[in-house]
Design a protein around this motif. Sequence first.
Motif, mmCIF file in Angstrom:
data_model
loop_
_atom_site.group_PDB
_atom_site.id
_atom_site.type_symbol
_atom_site.label_atom_id
_atom_site.label_comp_id
_atom_site.label_asym_id
_atom_site.label_seq_id
_atom_site.Cartn_x
_atom_site.Cartn_y
_atom_site.Cartn_z
ATOM 1 N N THR A 1 0.978 -1.287 0.144
ATOM 2 C CA THR A 1 0.107 0.177 0.151
ATOM 3 C C THR A 1 1.054 1.131 -0.144
ATOM 4 O OG1 THR A 1 -1.733 -1.277 1.228
ATOM 5 C CG2 THR A 1 -1.675 1.274 1.241
ATOM 6 N N ARG A 2 2.096 1.282 0.862
ATOM 7 C CA ARG A 2 2.805 2.373 0.912
ATOM 8 C C ARG A 2 3.512 2.715 -0.301
ATOM 9 N NH1 ARG A 2 3.371 1.465 6.724
ATOM 10 N NH2 ARG A 2 4.760 -0.398 6.151
ATOM 11 N N LEU A 3 4.060 1.481 -0.893
ATOM 12 C CA LEU A 3 4.928 1.588 -2.120
ATOM 13 C C LEU A 3 3.948 1.965 -3.330
ATOM 14 C CD1 LEU A 3 7.742 1.198 -3.551
ATOM 15 C CD2 LEU A 3 7.141 -1.405 -3.592
ATOM 16 N N VAL B 1 13.912 7.894 -2.998
ATOM 17 C CA VAL B 1 13.769 7.168 -4.109
ATOM 18 C C VAL B 1 14.464 6.005 -3.947
ATOM 19 C CG1 VAL B 1 14.723 7.048 -6.691
ATOM 20 C CG2 VAL B 1 13.408 8.973 -5.729
ATOM 21 N N ASP B 2 15.653 5.793 -3.013
ATOM 22 C CA ASP B 2 16.259 4.486 -2.849
ATOM 23 C C ASP B 2 15.413 3.640 -2.103
ATOM 24 O OD1 ASP B 2 18.795 5.757 -4.167
ATOM 25 O OD2 ASP B 2 19.747 6.266 -2.179
ATOM 26 N N ALA B 3 14.780 4.092 -1.394
ATOM 27 C CA ALA B 3 13.781 3.386 -0.474
ATOM 28 C C ALA B 3 12.816 2.454 -1.528
ATOM 29 C CB ALA B 3 12.862 3.918 0.415
ATOM 30 N N VAL B 4 12.519 3.283 -2.500
ATOM 31 C CA VAL B 4 11.573 2.491 -3.502
ATOM 32 C C VAL B 4 12.348 1.449 -4.413
ATOM 33 C CG1 VAL B 4 10.462 3.080 -5.728
ATOM 34 C CG2 VAL B 4 10.141 4.801 -3.788
ATOM 35 N N THR B 5 13.411 1.983 -4.991
ATOM 36 C CA THR B 5 14.340 0.880 -5.619
ATOM 37 C C THR B 5 14.575 -0.343 -4.744
ATOM 38 O OG1 THR B 5 16.298 2.206 -5.416
ATOM 39 C CG2 THR B 5 15.055 2.717 -7.087
ATOM 40 N N GLN B 6 15.022 -0.178 -3.412
ATOM 41 C CA GLN B 6 15.282 -1.204 -2.533
ATOM 42 C C GLN B 6 14.067 -2.194 -2.595
ATOM 43 O OE1 GLN B 6 17.024 0.596 0.876
ATOM 44 N NE2 GLN B 6 18.621 1.286 -0.067
ATOM 45 N N HIS B 7 12.881 -1.522 -2.271
ATOM 46 C CA HIS B 7 11.805 -2.436 -2.386
ATOM 47 C C HIS B 7 11.625 -3.187 -3.606
ATOM 48 C CE1 HIS B 7 9.478 -2.103 1.459
ATOM 49 N NE2 HIS B 7 9.728 -1.028 1.502
ATOM 50 N N LEU B 8 11.547 -2.500 -4.649
ATOM 51 C CA LEU B 8 11.489 -3.295 -5.817
ATOM 52 C C LEU B 8 12.402 -4.168 -6.198
ATOM 53 C CD1 LEU B 8 10.718 -0.036 -8.282
ATOM 54 C CD2 LEU B 8 9.076 -1.629 -7.340
ATOM 55 N N GLY B 9 13.726 -3.910 -5.792
ATOM 56 C CA GLY B 9 14.887 -5.013 -5.820
ATOM 57 C C GLY B 9 14.684 -6.242 -5.123
ATOM 58 N N ALA B 10 13.974 -6.149 -3.744
ATOM 59 C CA ALA B 10 13.903 -6.837 -3.001
ATOM 60 C C ALA B 10 12.710 -7.777 -3.162
ATOM 61 C CB ALA B 10 13.814 -6.529 -1.329
ATOM 62 N N HIS B 11 11.568 -7.221 -3.607
ATOM 63 C CA HIS B 11 10.394 -7.933 -3.827
ATOM 64 C C HIS B 11 9.896 -8.385 -4.967
ATOM 65 C CE1 HIS B 11 10.007 -8.081 0.498
ATOM 66 N NE2 HIS B 11 9.764 -6.522 0.382
ATOM 67 N N LEU B 12 10.426 -7.657 -6.045
ATOM 68 C CA LEU B 12 9.698 -7.856 -7.531
ATOM 69 C C LEU B 12 10.810 -8.459 -8.423
ATOM 70 C CD1 LEU B 12 7.598 -4.458 -7.685
ATOM 71 C CD2 LEU B 12 7.183 -6.658 -6.471
ATOM 72 N N THR B 13 11.996 -8.996 -8.087
ATOM 73 C CA THR B 13 12.858 -9.267 -8.941
ATOM 74 C C THR B 13 12.880 -10.784 -8.533
ATOM 75 O OG1 THR B 13 14.684 -8.607 -7.621
ATOM 76 C CG2 THR B 13 13.969 -7.167 -9.618
ATOM 77 N N VAL B 14 13.381 -11.691 -9.601
ATOM 78 C CA VAL B 14 13.613 -13.176 -9.164
ATOM 79 C C VAL B 14 15.095 -13.348 -8.703
ATOM 80 C CG1 VAL B 14 13.617 -15.527 -10.207
ATOM 81 C CG2 VAL B 14 11.794 -13.593 -11.139
ATOM 82 N N GLN C 1 16.954 1.168 -12.306
ATOM 83 C CA GLN C 1 18.295 1.783 -13.012
ATOM 84 C C GLN C 1 17.661 3.168 -13.487
ATOM 85 O OE1 GLN C 1 19.707 -0.725 -16.244
ATOM 86 N NE2 GLN C 1 20.371 -2.361 -14.588
ATOM 87 N N HIS C 2 16.759 3.266 -14.073
ATOM 88 C CA HIS C 2 16.288 4.693 -14.439
ATOM 89 C C HIS C 2 16.070 5.652 -13.162
ATOM 90 C CE1 HIS C 2 15.639 5.513 -18.616
ATOM 91 N NE2 HIS C 2 15.335 4.277 -18.991
ATOM 92 N N LEU C 3 15.402 5.264 -12.120
ATOM 93 C CA LEU C 3 15.053 5.924 -11.008
ATOM 94 C C LEU C 3 16.603 6.100 -10.332
ATOM 95 C CD1 LEU C 3 12.213 3.715 -9.307
ATOM 96 C CD2 LEU C 3 12.120 5.896 -10.824
ATOM 97 N N GLY C 4 17.635 5.283 -10.379
ATOM 98 C CA GLY C 4 18.574 5.603 -9.890
ATOM 99 C C GLY C 4 19.619 6.803 -10.678
ATOM 100 N N ALA C 5 19.478 6.451 -11.897
ATOM 101 C CA ALA C 5 20.423 7.446 -12.615
ATOM 102 C C ALA C 5 19.659 8.815 -12.773
ATOM 103 C CB ALA C 5 20.403 6.831 -14.341
ATOM 104 N N HIS C 6 18.177 9.018 -12.759
ATOM 105 C CA HIS C 6 17.960 10.215 -13.018
ATOM 106 C C HIS C 6 17.144 10.853 -11.693
ATOM 107 C CE1 HIS C 6 18.695 10.195 -17.262
ATOM 108 N NE2 HIS C 6 18.036 9.113 -17.383
#
Lengths: 124, 124
Positions: free
Chosen positions: A31-33, A107-120, B112-117
């Motif tokens: 919900t937060r993300l 923005v880093d918090a967003v990318t960390q969540h995406l990396g931790a939960h949405l990638t294989v 990557q886009h979020l991190g770069a920009h």
Amino acid sequence: MAAMDLLPVVSEPAACCTPAAAPTISADDATRLARTLKAMADPTRLRLLSLIAAHEGGEACVCDLIEPVGLSQPTVSHHLKQLTEAGLVTREKRGVWAYFTIVPGAVDAVTQHLGAHLTVHAEG
Amino acid sequence: MAAMDLLPVVSEPAACCTPAAAPTISADDATRLARTLKAMADPTRLRLLSLIAAHEGGEACVCDLIEPVGLSQPTVSHHLKQLTEAGLVTREKRGVWAYFTIVPGAVDAVTQHLGAHLTVHAEG
């Protein structure tokens, strides 16, 4: 019969149902993300974030953001308000202008969540 | 007077206007990225992506996704269609069930886009 313990109550196709093998995102985190992603999910707001981040110290005057995005000041201010409410930027009034600063780590918090939960991830 | 050369035609507060110091996201990239973020910016779709990614090989049967999100099959299928159209998952029908697979690199491209920009980089 012992086999009864191993069989599901209703018969289902053989391939179904496999439980998730790794932890998944919690409902609260989702919900937060989603709220933060929604604030970012607009071409103008992405360009505004990018412009602010590209200014020295991650801070830009609203007066420097209007011309590059080619929209009216009220429209730009509306988008900046949404970014502020989402916790992606902070706003400070100095003299006649408002200045917007990237919130460190947002923005880093967003990318960390995406990396931790949405990638294989590699199977353990 | 020499000072006239240094003054702007219209008087403006001293701090304005500073150009961006680093490259910013292009309008085309912002449009594409916004489209993908919009597809992700929903709690149910984030949980579906997370569930699919957590299954072995990043592939899950739709039958394994309905119960964890607690929604009807048509609603879940609607969300999965949006994720498929956004290029985040692919769909394959096998027997009576549809299987969804995480598109390798799709979420990484977003981060990557979020991190770069959108993050503040050290000043050169």
